[in-house]
Design a protein around this motif. Structure first.
Motif, mmCIF file in Angstrom:
data_model
loop_
_atom_site.group_PDB
_atom_site.id
_atom_site.type_symbol
_atom_site.label_atom_id
_atom_site.label_comp_id
_atom_site.label_asym_id
_atom_site.label_seq_id
_atom_site.Cartn_x
_atom_site.Cartn_y
_atom_site.Cartn_z
ATOM 1 N N ASN A 121 0.822 -1.209 0.000
ATOM 2 C CA ASN A 121 0.000 0.000 0.000
ATOM 3 C C ASN A 121 0.856 1.259 0.000
ATOM 4 O OD1 ASN A 121 -2.359 -1.513 0.013
ATOM 5 N ND2 ASN A 121 -2.510 -1.526 2.234
ATOM 6 N N GLN A 122 1.964 1.210 0.716
ATOM 7 C CA GLN A 122 2.874 2.352 0.746
ATOM 8 C C GLN A 122 3.409 2.658 -0.649
ATOM 9 O OE1 GLN A 122 6.125 1.985 3.548
ATOM 10 N NE2 GLN A 122 7.368 3.492 2.473
ATOM 11 N N LEU A 123 3.799 1.608 -1.360
ATOM 12 C CA LEU A 123 4.357 1.809 -2.693
ATOM 13 C C LEU A 123 3.289 2.218 -3.702
ATOM 14 C CD1 LEU A 123 6.948 -1.074 -2.750
ATOM 15 C CD2 LEU A 123 7.416 1.365 -2.720
ATOM 16 N N ALA A 124 2.063 1.729 -3.521
ATOM 17 C CA ALA A 124 0.969 2.156 -4.399
ATOM 18 C C ALA A 124 0.745 3.651 -4.269
ATOM 19 C CB ALA A 124 -0.309 1.390 -4.060
ATOM 20 N N GLY A 125 0.844 4.156 -3.052
ATOM 21 C CA GLY A 125 0.748 5.596 -2.844
ATOM 22 C C GLY A 125 1.880 6.335 -3.525
ATOM 23 N N GLY A 126 3.052 5.715 -3.570
ATOM 24 C CA GLY A 126 4.197 6.314 -4.247
ATOM 25 C C GLY A 126 3.973 6.438 -5.741
ATOM 26 N N ILE A 127 3.311 5.452 -6.345
ATOM 27 C CA ILE A 127 3.004 5.508 -7.777
ATOM 28 C C ILE A 127 2.066 6.673 -8.066
ATOM 29 C CG2 ILE A 127 2.039 4.277 -9.754
ATOM 30 C CD1 ILE A 127 4.670 3.111 -8.655
ATOM 31 N N HIS B 65 1.835 9.439 -6.442
ATOM 32 C CA HIS B 65 2.640 10.661 -6.343
ATOM 33 C C HIS B 65 3.482 10.862 -7.595
ATOM 34 C CE1 HIS B 65 5.391 13.704 -4.817
ATOM 35 N NE2 HIS B 65 6.389 12.905 -5.136
ATOM 36 N N LEU B 66 4.107 9.799 -8.098
ATOM 37 C CA LEU B 66 4.968 9.914 -9.280
ATOM 38 C C LEU B 66 4.176 10.342 -10.513
ATOM 39 C CD1 LEU B 66 7.254 6.761 -8.867
ATOM 40 C CD2 LEU B 66 7.972 9.160 -8.753
ATOM 41 N N LEU B 67 2.979 9.762 -10.691
ATOM 42 C CA LEU B 67 2.161 10.120 -11.850
ATOM 43 C C LEU B 67 1.691 11.574 -11.757
ATOM 44 C CD1 LEU B 67 0.073 6.843 -12.265
ATOM 45 C CD2 LEU B 67 1.958 7.615 -13.703
ATOM 46 N N LYS B 68 1.307 11.992 -10.557
ATOM 47 C CA LYS B 68 0.882 13.376 -10.352
ATOM 48 C C LYS B 68 2.040 14.336 -10.589
ATOM 49 C CE LYS B 68 -1.350 16.391 -6.948
ATOM 50 N NZ LYS B 68 -1.915 16.474 -5.563
ATOM 51 N N LYS B 69 3.200 13.987 -10.074
ATOM 52 C CA LYS B 69 4.392 14.823 -10.243
ATOM 53 C C LYS B 69 4.732 15.015 -11.711
ATOM 54 C CE LYS B 69 9.393 14.583 -9.396
ATOM 55 N NZ LYS B 69 10.480 13.738 -8.842
ATOM 56 N N ASN B 70 4.504 13.961 -12.509
ATOM 57 C CA ASN B 70 4.829 14.026 -13.930
ATOM 58 C C ASN B 70 3.645 14.451 -14.792
ATOM 59 O OD1 ASN B 70 7.730 12.857 -14.540
ATOM 60 N ND2 ASN B 70 6.917 11.690 -12.817
ATOM 61 N N LYS B 71 2.604 14.972 -14.134
ATOM 62 C CA LYS B 71 1.427 15.530 -14.836
ATOM 63 C C LYS B 71 0.744 14.513 -15.749
ATOM 64 C CE LYS B 71 3.144 20.297 -14.693
ATOM 65 N NZ LYS B 71 4.281 20.010 -13.791
ATOM 66 N N VAL B 72 0.686 13.253 -15.287
ATOM 67 C CA VAL B 72 -0.038 12.202 -15.999
ATOM 68 C C VAL B 72 -1.464 12.151 -15.460
ATOM 69 C CG1 VAL B 72 -0.188 9.718 -16.464
ATOM 70 C CG2 VAL B 72 2.049 10.852 -16.391
ATOM 71 N N THR B 73 -2.442 12.269 -16.346
ATOM 72 C CA THR B 73 -3.848 12.183 -15.940
ATOM 73 C C THR B 73 -4.216 10.725 -15.685
ATOM 74 O OG1 THR B 73 -4.391 14.108 -17.296
ATOM 75 C CG2 THR B 73 -6.221 12.698 -16.619
ATOM 76 N N VAL B 74 -4.886 10.459 -14.569
ATOM 77 C CA VAL B 74 -5.280 9.100 -14.205
ATOM 78 C C VAL B 74 -6.800 8.982 -14.262
ATOM 79 C CG1 VAL B 74 -5.268 7.314 -12.430
ATOM 80 C CG2 VAL B 74 -3.247 8.759 -12.748
ATOM 81 N N PHE B 75 -7.278 8.021 -15.039
ATOM 82 C CA PHE B 75 -8.706 7.706 -15.093
ATOM 83 C C PHE B 75 -8.936 6.384 -14.375
ATOM 84 C CE2 PHE B 75 -8.062 10.401 -18.810
ATOM 85 C CZ PHE B 75 -9.152 11.254 -18.755
ATOM 86 N N LYS B 76 -9.916 6.350 -13.488
ATOM 87 C CA LYS B 76 -10.247 5.121 -12.767
ATOM 88 C C LYS B 76 -11.457 4.474 -13.440
ATOM 89 C CE LYS B 76 -9.375 2.336 -9.319
ATOM 90 N NZ LYS B 76 -9.788 2.623 -7.943
ATOM 91 N N GLY B 77 -11.252 3.272 -13.980
ATOM 92 C CA GLY B 77 -12.360 2.593 -14.622
ATOM 93 C C GLY B 77 -11.892 1.570 -15.637
ATOM 94 N N TYR B 78 -12.854 1.020 -16.361
ATOM 95 C CA TYR B 78 -12.584 -0.008 -17.363
ATOM 96 C C TYR B 78 -12.521 0.645 -18.746
ATOM 97 C CZ TYR B 78 -13.745 -3.432 -13.766
ATOM 98 O OH TYR B 78 -13.759 -4.180 -12.614
ATOM 99 N N ALA B 79 -11.426 0.393 -19.463
ATOM 100 C CA ALA B 79 -11.234 0.985 -20.778
ATOM 101 C C ALA B 79 -11.624 -0.003 -21.870
ATOM 102 C CB ALA B 79 -9.778 1.402 -20.962
ATOM 103 N N GLN B 80 -12.277 0.531 -22.891
ATOM 104 C CA GLN B 80 -12.651 -0.295 -24.034
ATOM 105 C C GLN B 80 -12.487 0.532 -25.305
ATOM 106 O OE1 GLN B 80 -16.827 -1.761 -24.632
ATOM 107 N NE2 GLN B 80 -15.853 -3.757 -24.388
ATOM 108 N N LEU B 81 -11.875 -0.098 -26.301
ATOM 109 C CA LEU B 81 -11.672 0.561 -27.579
ATOM 110 C C LEU B 81 -12.987 0.584 -28.364
ATOM 111 C CD1 LEU B 81 -8.294 -1.151 -28.355
ATOM 112 C CD2 LEU B 81 -8.592 1.330 -28.456
ATOM 113 N N GLU B 82 -13.442 1.782 -28.714
ATOM 114 C CA GLU B 82 -14.600 1.907 -29.585
ATOM 115 C C GLU B 82 -14.162 1.749 -31.041
ATOM 116 O OE1 GLU B 82 -18.066 2.598 -28.550
ATOM 117 O OE2 GLU B 82 -16.967 1.587 -26.942
ATOM 118 N N LYS B 83 -12.951 2.259 -31.293
ATOM 119 C CA LYS B 83 -12.275 2.132 -32.577
ATOM 120 C C LYS B 83 -10.847 2.604 -32.335
ATOM 121 C CE LYS B 83 -13.533 6.700 -34.366
ATOM 122 N NZ LYS B 83 -14.147 7.447 -35.494
ATOM 123 N N PRO B 84 -9.932 2.407 -33.266
ATOM 124 C CA PRO B 84 -8.568 2.898 -33.052
ATOM 125 C C PRO B 84 -8.568 4.391 -32.736
ATOM 126 C CG PRO B 84 -8.627 1.429 -34.932
ATOM 127 C CD PRO B 84 -10.062 1.639 -34.522
ATOM 128 N N GLY B 85 -7.881 4.741 -31.655
ATOM 129 C CA GLY B 85 -7.784 6.142 -31.264
ATOM 130 C C GLY B 85 -8.902 6.638 -30.381
#
Length: 465
Positions: free
Chosen positions: A91-97, A99-119
């Motif tokens: 759990n400690q390391l999950a919190g670290g991930i 922080h790293l994504l936020k620090k690097n300005k990566v947007t995080v979406f929580k959910g299930y992803a499905q391709l409707e079409k390429p792109g």
């Protein structure tokens, strides 16, 4: 509708590392994660198992405390606290991930992803909310799950995959482990050290079948000395799970069928990629036996869609997944001097007692590929640091091309070899020959000196044995 340069589906070692690298290279980047950041490795694999095995190492030292001048009359094993610590580390390391994504300005979406079409990706959250995003490049890093036996009861409290084996509610007195790869052997080592009677079933003719045969034999001998039992060339044809025990029917070509009864079973027979419900049917992406097909740059058959990590096939290792992700992103960014992944340069580690580590070709594979080989060996019993540590059991083995001196592989068993292997990994990456390795000065007293001596031995120059 949000638009991104690059979207990664999955946040395990493949996904989060490639997301950070993409952000560093100026891509507007997003990650979609259906569960916990860090993926299986961080939450239910690499990290928490090492926390469990650390507890086993401490118990092993306590059991041998008298050898080091300590007398410990009684102590107790608190399984709940051992598991609790393992979960806390994860759990400690999950919190670290996060922080790293936020620090690097990566947007995080929580959910299930499905391709409707390429792109075009549709993301469905647990509360039913649906969001659609677009991306010029999409990387599938959805990981893998435990492969199950066709006759295996699912969701039974006494039949475990690796995930259930990491959070046991009780310590089984008797345990059957199906599969003797790294995962099976690590759990065998943990539970045996904790006091369980462990039986390991392996369908091939030796344990750790991916390792060098000599190392496999030494490992089996060491584990048997600890009290483990191995049934080779054997399969499990049926599991009958009851309320308190599990009956397993074992079959072997050269032995009569027999049934054994144990308190619990761990199934560790490999993994299968998470390719379902991704919308791949709307693309040209090809799947073969549960793995997404990719080229040397991790590109699929659909332009703009890539796949990395466990879902893209073996070897199923976190460090391979991370490196593969970086290569993929840097190739998308059209950086100069990007090199394809070299499988023979990927080290493998098994964190049992004793540890096992390897890189490159085994002796048998080197000969099968036509190499005239020189093989060096150096035992732990010839090393001062190993003896001082009370860890004089083990071997370092190195393999070279006799004609060119090319370093082909290294295979080790013993204390801390999962740390030592990185020295050989660097040597492989630098395309080192025996000459550079023999002229390298190794510090004394260290376990690393055995690496040097093994190279010397391959050329008849060993000093300390």
């Amino acid at each position: 509708m949000s638009a991104f340069d690059l979207v990664i589906v999955g946040s395990g070692p493949a996904g989060y590392v490639s997301a950070i690298r993409a952000s560093q290279l100026g891509f507007k980047t997003a990650v979609v994660e259906r569960d916990q950041l860090g993926g299986i490795c961080l939450n239910w694999g690499c990290i928490p198992t090492k926390a469990l095995l650390r507890s086993a190492e401490i118990k092993h030292l306590i059991d041998h405390a008298q050898d080091f001048g300590f007398k410990i009359d009684t102590y107790q094993v608190d399984l709940n606290k051992i598991v609790e610590r393992s979960r806390r580390v994860a759990n400690q390391l999950a919190g670290g991930i996060h922080h790293l994504l936020k620090k690097n300005k990566v947007t995080v979406f929580k959910g299930y992803a499905q391709l409707e079409k390429p792109g075009l990706l549709q993301i469905k959250a647990e509360d039913g909310k649906v969001e659609t995003i677009t991306a010029d490049h999409i990387i599938l890093a959805t990981g893998a799950r435990a492969r199950l036996l066709p006759n295996m009861p699912t969701d039974h409290p006494l039949v475990w995959t690796a995930k259930q084996a990491m959070v046991p509610s009780f310590l089984p007195k008797s345990l059957l482990i199906v599969g003797s790869g790294a995962i099976g052997i690590e759990f065998a080592s943990f539970y045996r050290t904790m006091g369980s009677e462990v039986t390991v079933v392996e369908m091939q003719d030796r344990i750790l079948p991916q390792e060098d045969e000599e190392i496999s034999a030494l490992a089996q001998k060491s584990f048997e000395k600890q009290g483990m039992q191995f049934l080779l060339k054997t399969t499990v044809s049926n599991l009958d799970a009851g309320e308190k025990t599990v009956k397993a029917v074992l079959e072997s070509a050269d032995k009569p069928k027999k049934t054994i009864e144990v308190d619990a079973v761990i199934v560790a027979i490999g993994v299968v990629g998470n390719t379902e419900n991704l919308g791949l049917e709307h693309t040209k992406v090809k799947v073969d036996r549960g793995q997404i097909e990719v080229d040397q740059w991790s590109a699929t058959a659909e332009p703009g869609i890539y796949s990395i990590g466990d879902v893209a096939g073996a070897p199923w290792l976190a460090h391979k997944a991370s490196h593969q992700g970086i290569i993929c992103v840097e190739k998308i960014a059209k950086l100069d001097h990007v090199h394809p992944l070299k499988v023979n340069n990927i080290p493998g580690c098994t964190y049992s007692l004793p540890q096992i580590a390897s890189i490159g070709l085994t002796e048998a594979k080197a000969k099968a590929e036509g190499f005239d080989v020189k093989v060096g060996r150096f035992p732990f019993m010839g090393n001062g640091k190993a003896i001082a540590m009370g860890e004089a059991e083990g071997l370092v083995k190195t393999i070279f091309d006799a004609n060119t001196g090319e370093f082909l592989g290294a295979h080790m068993i013993g204390a801390e070899v999962t740390e030592l292997i990185q020295g050989f990994a660097l040597a492989k990456s630098l395309e080192t020959t025996e000459a550079e390795m023999m002229h390298t000065i190794f510090p004394h007293p260290t376990l690393s000196e055995m690496m040097h001596e093994s190279v010397l031995d391959a050329y008849g120059r060993v000093i300390h044995f």
